[in-house]
Design a protein around this motif. Sequence first.
Motif, PDB file in Angstrom:
ATOM      1  N   TYR A   1      15.717   7.179  29.546  1.00 10.31           N
ATOM      2  CA  TYR A   1      16.566   7.251  28.363  1.00 10.31           C
ATOM      3  C   TYR A   1      16.249   6.114  27.400  1.00 10.31           C
ATOM      4  CZ  TYR A   1      20.105   3.542  28.247  1.00 10.31           C
ATOM      5  OH  TYR A   1      20.753   2.359  28.084  1.00 10.31           O
ATOM      6  N   ALA A   2      15.884   4.941  27.954  1.00 11.98           N
ATOM      7  CA  ALA A   2      15.570   3.800  27.093  1.00 11.98           C
ATOM      8  C   ALA A   2      14.352   4.098  26.218  1.00 11.98           C
ATOM      9  CB  ALA A   2      15.324   2.556  27.939  1.00 11.98           C
ATOM     10  N   ALA A   3      13.310   4.711  26.804  1.00 13.22           N
ATOM     11  CA  ALA A   3      12.116   5.049  26.028  1.00 13.22           C
ATOM     12  C   ALA A   3      12.445   6.072  24.945  1.00 13.22           C
ATOM     13  CB  ALA A   3      11.032   5.593  26.960  1.00 13.22           C
ATOM     14  N   MET A   4      13.248   7.074  25.290  1.00 13.37           N
ATOM     15  CA  MET A   4      13.651   8.077  24.298  1.00 13.37           C
ATOM     16  C   MET A   4      14.455   7.426  23.177  1.00 13.37           C
ATOM     17  SD  MET A   4      14.753  11.008  27.056  1.00 13.37           S
ATOM     18  CE  MET A   4      15.611  12.039  25.875  1.00 13.37           C
TER      19      MET A   4
ATOM     20  N   LEU B   1      14.198  -1.197  29.346  1.00 15.58           N
ATOM     21  CA  LEU B   1      12.924  -0.636  29.799  1.00 15.58           C
ATOM     22  C   LEU B   1      12.047  -1.702  30.450  1.00 15.58           C
ATOM     23  CD1 LEU B   1      10.984   1.765  29.945  1.00 15.58           C
ATOM     24  CD2 LEU B   1      10.222   1.199  27.624  1.00 15.58           C
ATOM     25  N   VAL B   2      11.908  -2.838  29.792  1.00 19.26           N
ATOM     26  CA  VAL B   2      11.030  -3.895  30.311  1.00 19.26           C
ATOM     27  C   VAL B   2      11.535  -4.394  31.658  1.00 19.26           C
ATOM     28  CG1 VAL B   2      10.241  -6.260  29.931  1.00 19.26           C
ATOM     29  CG2 VAL B   2      10.169  -4.611  28.052  1.00 19.26           C
ATOM     30  N   VAL B   3      12.826  -4.670  31.761  1.00 20.45           N
ATOM     31  CA  VAL B   3      13.357  -5.215  33.011  1.00 20.45           C
ATOM     32  C   VAL B   3      13.265  -4.203  34.149  1.00 20.45           C
ATOM     33  CG1 VAL B   3      15.452  -6.046  34.154  1.00 20.45           C
ATOM     34  CG2 VAL B   3      14.853  -6.884  31.883  1.00 20.45           C
TER      35      VAL B   3
ATOM     36  N   GLY C   1      20.756  -5.412  26.809  1.00 16.95           N
ATOM     37  CA  GLY C   1      20.027  -4.468  27.652  1.00 16.95           C
ATOM     38  C   GLY C   1      19.494  -5.078  28.930  1.00 16.95           C
ATOM     39  N   ALA C   2      18.808  -6.214  28.792  1.00 19.57           N
ATOM     40  CA  ALA C   2      18.117  -6.812  29.932  1.00 19.57           C
ATOM     41  C   ALA C   2      19.067  -7.421  30.950  1.00 19.57           C
ATOM     42  CB  ALA C   2      17.142  -7.877  29.432  1.00 19.57           C
ATOM     43  N   ILE C   3      20.186  -7.964  30.499  1.00 18.13           N
ATOM     44  CA  ILE C   3      21.100  -8.660  31.414  1.00 18.13           C
ATOM     45  C   ILE C   3      22.350  -7.843  31.690  1.00 18.13           C
ATOM     46  CG2 ILE C   3      22.427 -10.751  31.826  1.00 18.13           C
ATOM     47  CD1 ILE C   3      19.398 -11.157  31.796  1.00 18.13           C
TER      48      ILE C   3
END
Length: 316
Positions: free
Chosen positions: A203-206, A65-67, A236-238
Amino acid sequence: MWRRALTTDAMTATATPRTTTHIPIAASLMALGAGVVWSFGAVTARMANHADPFQYLIWRSVGVLVVMELVAVVRRQPMLLPKAYTSGKWMLWADFGLLLASFMFVYAVKTTTAANASFLGSVTPLAAVVLARLVLGERLSRVTLAAIFVASFGLVVTVFGDLHAGNMIGNAAALLASVGFAIYTISVRSDPSGDWSPVLSGYAAMMIVLCSVITLAHGKTLFPPARDMGLALLHGAIFIVVGTMLFNLGSKRVPAVPMTIFAQTEMVFVPLWVFLVLGEAPKAATVVGGAIIFMAVVGKAALDTAPGAVQPVQEC
């Protein structure tokens, strides 16, 4: 592995003759590299020993989500998250599909062998064509039906070795992950020219909300050991974001059917990395069953690119 769903729209054969297409090397390497990058996520999931699947998914989703939102800011685009829930029913189905796929795949990796999770999850292309037939009315060719039959036999072989090993829940989760990927696939197929990037944020927020509720309901902390949180964030981020970017770049130049084949690199590398890094060797039945599934998926893709028409099966 959920990214493989992006390529499966080519798995439903039509009666249109196929022609040979030149495939750029650089774009092909991007597509192959995407599968390799995604495969590292299975290693980080297995290494996060003190985080359960729900805690791991919380922080993996935070990374995604952040990325994704930072990328939108850099590109001077509006936030992606609101679009994930306000862009129509197919976008919502896509959100749900990736939620189910990611939830079940990570659960499978944490509860069964990495090889089983990978091989059983690789039936996504075939699951997608079945759902496309049921939901979108697309016809199934004889090649597709044969591939489904062969892959089903591979599933039986793979699961047979675990009948008494206590891994059946993990195996079932891997299969449900394929269903989730297939739901995402037919959602994307409903509007191939649309922008589906908000789905990652949606989907990440859910996932964060769902797994947080489950974790708190079990009386556990939202903050597992820092090492496990770091592994999940890295995943997740990479691994997810970079792998997806590579895949999307490759898909701009590589036809969909070859991309289906390239996407299987994740299935190949997941058990390899887990064996090299963690020393977890797959069972003989898992390898044999996985090879059968692999041949069914790749064989169908190869036959679909052969010269001449593919005759569809008549609708009932």
